[in-house]
Design an enzyme around this catalytic site. Sequence first.
Site, PDB file in Angstrom:
ATOM      1  N   ASN A 113      -2.155 -48.295  -1.364  1.00  0.00           N
ATOM      2  CA  ASN A 113      -1.891 -47.384  -0.238  1.00  0.00           C
ATOM      3  C   ASN A 113      -1.279 -46.088  -0.755  1.00  0.00           C
ATOM      4  OD1 ASN A 113      -1.603 -46.596   2.527  1.00  0.00           O
ATOM      5  ND2 ASN A 113       0.559 -47.163   2.438  1.00  0.00           N
ATOM      6  N   HIS A 115       1.499 -43.279   0.587  1.00  0.00           N
ATOM      7  CA  HIS A 115       2.512 -43.097   1.622  1.00  0.00           C
ATOM      8  C   HIS A 115       3.183 -41.740   1.403  1.00  0.00           C
ATOM      9  CE1 HIS A 115       5.456 -44.147   4.613  1.00  0.00           C
ATOM     10  NE2 HIS A 115       6.395 -43.712   3.801  1.00  0.00           N
ATOM     11  N   ASP A 151       5.287 -50.658   3.384  1.00  0.00           N
ATOM     12  CA  ASP A 151       5.574 -49.572   2.419  1.00  0.00           C
ATOM     13  C   ASP A 151       6.562 -50.001   1.329  1.00  0.00           C
ATOM     14  OD1 ASP A 151       3.926 -47.916   3.959  1.00  0.00           O
ATOM     15  OD2 ASP A 151       5.598 -47.305   5.223  1.00  0.00           O
TER      16      ASP A 151
HETATM   17  C1  GRF Z   1      -1.672 -39.071   4.640  1.00  0.00           C
HETATM   18  O1  GRF Z   1      -0.565 -38.258   4.844  1.00  0.00           O
HETATM   19  C2  GRF Z   1      -1.279 -40.360   3.959  1.00  0.00           C
HETATM   20  O2  GRF Z   1      -0.204 -40.212   3.087  1.00  0.00           O
HETATM   21  C3  GRF Z   1      -0.867 -41.223   5.120  1.00  0.00           C
HETATM   22  O3  GRF Z   1      -1.746 -40.887   6.174  1.00  0.00           O
HETATM   23  C4  GRF Z   1      -2.251 -39.576   5.978  1.00  0.00           C
HETATM   24  C5  GRF Z   1      -3.744 -39.689   5.940  1.00  0.00           C
HETATM   25  O4  GRF Z   1      -4.408 -38.465   5.912  1.00  0.00           O
HETATM   26  N1  GRF Z   1      -0.908 -42.614   4.731  1.00  0.00           N
HETATM   27  P1  GRF Z   1      -5.976 -38.405   5.656  1.00  0.00           P
HETATM   28  O5  GRF Z   1      -6.669 -39.247   6.736  1.00  0.00           O
HETATM   29  O6  GRF Z   1      -6.236 -38.967   4.292  1.00  0.00           O
HETATM   30  O7  GRF Z   1      -6.341 -36.975   5.769  1.00  0.00           O
END
Ligand code: GRF
Length: 197
Positions: A113, A115, A151
């Site tokens: 993931n 974050h 997380d």
């Molecule tokens: C990003 O800020 C990521 O860190 C979080 O959700 C957002 C996703 O953005 N988990 P995208 O869909 O990749 O543009």
Amino acid sequence: MSVNEPTTRLVILISGRGSNMRSIIEAINHQQLDARVAAVISNRPDAAGLEYASSQSIPTKIIDHKAFADRESFDRALAQQIDEFNPDYVILAGFMRILTAEFVEHYQNKLINIHPSLLPKFKGLDTHQRAIDAGEKEHGASVHFVTAELDDGPVIMQAKVQVMPDDSAQTLAARVLEQEHQLYPAAIQKLVNVKQD
Ligand code: GRF
């Protein structure tokens, strides 16, 4: 299959705009990431990122969580679909669903993931505003293995940005997102390198 064809298979899960997914696909196209995207799966039929994946001839699937009675049955259907693509890594890229422990265990050491905070700081939502409110001088993003705790899994790589005195949550989010787009492909390449050693 040619000898040079990348063998690390990724399945990317999205819920929305998919800009991180796009940065991964672009890194592959620019030979900066030695992997291939076997499929992009969304839990939302209207996720904007699906269009870009299709434009790159990547198979896309929708598993709409609203069609399932509970989290368990959705996660089982999702896992079944993912497993048809036989991925080495399952990449969460703005996938806005809490996953069951059963699902997470099924993909132990394979579920990744991104974050938007310097974990272990600011788990959960509204990370940018919380970083500002806490008076942080530094903020950023983390790519980590997913474990059953939200997380909380081991961090693979982080990227840092400075917090400016006049930052709003929006300006800070934009600066972090730019870093995310470099960080996610680099962190996946790090996993690919380890796997090849
Ligand atoms: C990003 O800020 C990521 O860190 C979080 O959700 C957002 C996703 O953005 N988990 P995208 O869909 O990749 O543009």
